[in-house]
Scaffold this motif. Structure first.
Motif, PDB file in Angstrom:
ATOM      1  N   UNK A 257       0.804  -1.220   0.000  1.00 30.74           N
ATOM      2  CA  UNK A 257       0.000   0.000   0.000  1.00 30.74           C
ATOM      3  C   UNK A 257       0.836   1.269   0.000  1.00 30.74           C
ATOM      4  N   UNK A 258       1.843   1.328   0.899  1.00 33.62           N
ATOM      5  CA  UNK A 258       2.586   2.586   1.040  1.00 33.62           C
ATOM      6  C   UNK A 258       3.951   2.343   1.668  1.00 33.62           C
ATOM      7  N   UNK A 259       4.840   3.269   1.387  1.00 31.37           N
ATOM      8  CA  UNK A 259       6.172   3.253   1.988  1.00 31.37           C
ATOM      9  C   UNK A 259       6.351   4.509   2.830  1.00 31.37           C
ATOM     10  N   UNK A 260       7.013   4.369   3.971  1.00 30.45           N
ATOM     11  CA  UNK A 260       7.282   5.493   4.867  1.00 30.45           C
ATOM     12  C   UNK A 260       6.003   6.286   5.150  1.00 30.45           C
ATOM     13  N   UNK A 261       4.945   5.562   5.506  1.00 33.44           N
ATOM     14  CA  UNK A 261       3.637   6.176   5.720  1.00 33.44           C
ATOM     15  C   UNK A 261       3.616   6.960   7.028  1.00 33.44           C
ATOM     16  N   UNK A 262       3.302   8.236   6.942  1.00 34.05           N
ATOM     17  CA  UNK A 262       3.301   9.117   8.110  1.00 34.05           C
ATOM     18  C   UNK A 262       2.100   8.853   9.002  1.00 34.05           C
ATOM     19  N   UNK A 263       2.347   8.789  10.295  1.00 32.99           N
ATOM     20  CA  UNK A 263       1.267   8.618  11.255  1.00 32.99           C
ATOM     21  C   UNK A 263       0.768   9.961  11.784  1.00 32.99           C
ATOM     22  N   UNK A 264       1.184  11.036  11.154  1.00 32.67           N
ATOM     23  CA  UNK A 264       0.637  12.351  11.462  1.00 32.67           C
ATOM     24  C   UNK A 264       1.321  13.089  12.600  1.00 32.67           C
ATOM     25  N   UNK A 265       0.810  14.290  12.890  1.00 28.31           N
ATOM     26  CA  UNK A 265       1.463  15.166  13.865  1.00 28.31           C
ATOM     27  C   UNK A 265       1.343  14.702  15.315  1.00 28.31           C
ATOM     28  N   UNK A 266       0.329  13.897  15.641  1.00 31.46           N
ATOM     29  CA  UNK A 266       0.176  13.438  17.020  1.00 31.46           C
ATOM     30  C   UNK A 266       1.143  12.291  17.314  1.00 31.46           C
ATOM     31  N   UNK A 267       1.135  11.255  16.478  1.00 34.87           N
ATOM     32  CA  UNK A 267       2.007  10.095  16.690  1.00 34.87           C
ATOM     33  C   UNK A 267       3.430  10.350  16.188  1.00 34.87           C
ATOM     34  N   UNK A 268       3.562  11.183  15.189  1.00 36.60           N
ATOM     35  CA  UNK A 268       4.860  11.583  14.622  1.00 36.60           C
ATOM     36  C   UNK A 268       5.789  10.412  14.319  1.00 36.60           C
ATOM     37  N   UNK A 269       5.251   9.436  13.630  1.00 35.61           N
ATOM     38  CA  UNK A 269       6.058   8.296  13.235  1.00 35.61           C
ATOM     39  C   UNK A 269       5.928   8.037  11.741  1.00 35.61           C
ATOM     40  N   UNK A 270       6.665   7.048  11.274  1.00 33.91           N
ATOM     41  CA  UNK A 270       6.583   6.623   9.880  1.00 33.91           C
ATOM     42  C   UNK A 270       6.623   5.105   9.855  1.00 33.91           C
ATOM     43  N   UNK A 271       5.591   4.517   9.263  1.00 34.20           N
ATOM     44  CA  UNK A 271       5.549   3.070   9.104  1.00 34.20           C
ATOM     45  C   UNK A 271       6.379   2.740   7.874  1.00 34.20           C
ATOM     46  N   UNK A 272       7.416   1.909   8.039  1.00 28.12           N
ATOM     47  CA  UNK A 272       8.322   1.626   6.922  1.00 28.12           C
ATOM     48  C   UNK A 272       7.562   1.126   5.703  1.00 28.12           C
ATOM     49  N   UNK A 273       6.819   0.040   5.846  1.00 33.95           N
ATOM     50  CA  UNK A 273       6.015  -0.509   4.741  1.00 33.95           C
ATOM     51  C   UNK A 273       4.643  -0.854   5.281  1.00 33.95           C
TER      52      UNK A 273
ATOM     53  N   UNK B 206       9.224  -3.800  19.765  1.00 32.08           N
ATOM     54  CA  UNK B 206       7.881  -4.193  20.177  1.00 32.08           C
ATOM     55  C   UNK B 206       7.061  -2.954  20.534  1.00 32.08           C
ATOM     56  N   UNK B 207       7.649  -2.031  21.256  1.00 28.02           N
ATOM     57  CA  UNK B 207       6.948  -0.799  21.620  1.00 28.02           C
ATOM     58  C   UNK B 207       6.543  -0.023  20.373  1.00 28.02           C
ATOM     59  N   UNK B 208       7.411   0.017  19.376  1.00 26.87           N
ATOM     60  CA  UNK B 208       7.102   0.704  18.136  1.00 26.87           C
ATOM     61  C   UNK B 208       5.921   0.040  17.425  1.00 26.87           C
ATOM     62  N   UNK B 209       5.891  -1.283  17.409  1.00 28.74           N
ATOM     63  CA  UNK B 209       4.775  -2.006  16.806  1.00 28.74           C
ATOM     64  C   UNK B 209       3.458  -1.714  17.512  1.00 28.74           C
ATOM     65  N   UNK B 210       3.485  -1.668  18.834  1.00 31.96           N
ATOM     66  CA  UNK B 210       2.281  -1.355  19.599  1.00 31.96           C
ATOM     67  C   UNK B 210       1.840   0.087  19.362  1.00 31.96           C
ATOM     68  N   UNK B 211       2.788   0.959  19.207  1.00 30.31           N
ATOM     69  CA  UNK B 211       2.517   2.363  18.902  1.00 30.31           C
ATOM     70  C   UNK B 211       1.771   2.469  17.571  1.00 30.31           C
ATOM     71  N   UNK B 212       2.235   1.740  16.555  1.00 34.63           N
ATOM     72  CA  UNK B 212       1.582   1.775  15.251  1.00 34.63           C
ATOM     73  C   UNK B 212       0.215   1.093  15.293  1.00 34.63           C
ATOM     74  N   UNK B 213       0.064   0.053  16.096  1.00 31.83           N
ATOM     75  CA  UNK B 213      -1.240  -0.578  16.268  1.00 31.83           C
ATOM     76  C   UNK B 213      -2.223   0.434  16.866  1.00 31.83           C
TER      77      UNK B 213
END
Length: 92
Positions: free
Chosen positions: A25-41, A64-71
């Motif tokens: 679907x996407x590469x380096x997908x931004x999680x926006x200004x609140x979460x301020x992360x990027x999902x690699x793929x 693991x913490x990063x995965x939970x953050x993206x969840x």
């Protein structure tokens, strides 16, 4: 870092074949200004469930913490994810 980027490009270019039907679907997908992360793929499996991939050369508890953050981001932003799926489906 370059190793991770090369691996990411390889997986994204061949995601459906390598991961058994997971659609890219996407590469380096931004999680926006609140979460301020990027999902690699970001992908979608055959059952319509999101697939998040992070590329790490080393292992640590922070992965693991990063995965939970993206969840958490996915739960809070379901409509945004659904819109991304709809947009990429329209391109097919």
């Amino acid at each position: 870092m370059e190793f991770e980027r090369d691996l990411q490009r390889l997986v994204e270019a061949n995601m459906e074949e390598m991961l058994g039907g997971v659609r890219f679907l996407a590469t380096e997908y931004s999680t926006g200004p609140v979460h301020r992360g990027r999902i690699d793929s970001l992908g979608l499996d055959e059952d319509g469930s999101p697939v998040l991939i992070e590329y790490k050369r080393t292992s640590s508890e922070s992965v693991l913490a990063q995965g939970l953050f993206y969840l958490s981001w996915l739960v809070e932003n379901r409509s945004e994810f659904e819109a991304l799926v709809d947009a990429t489906t329209a391109d097919r």
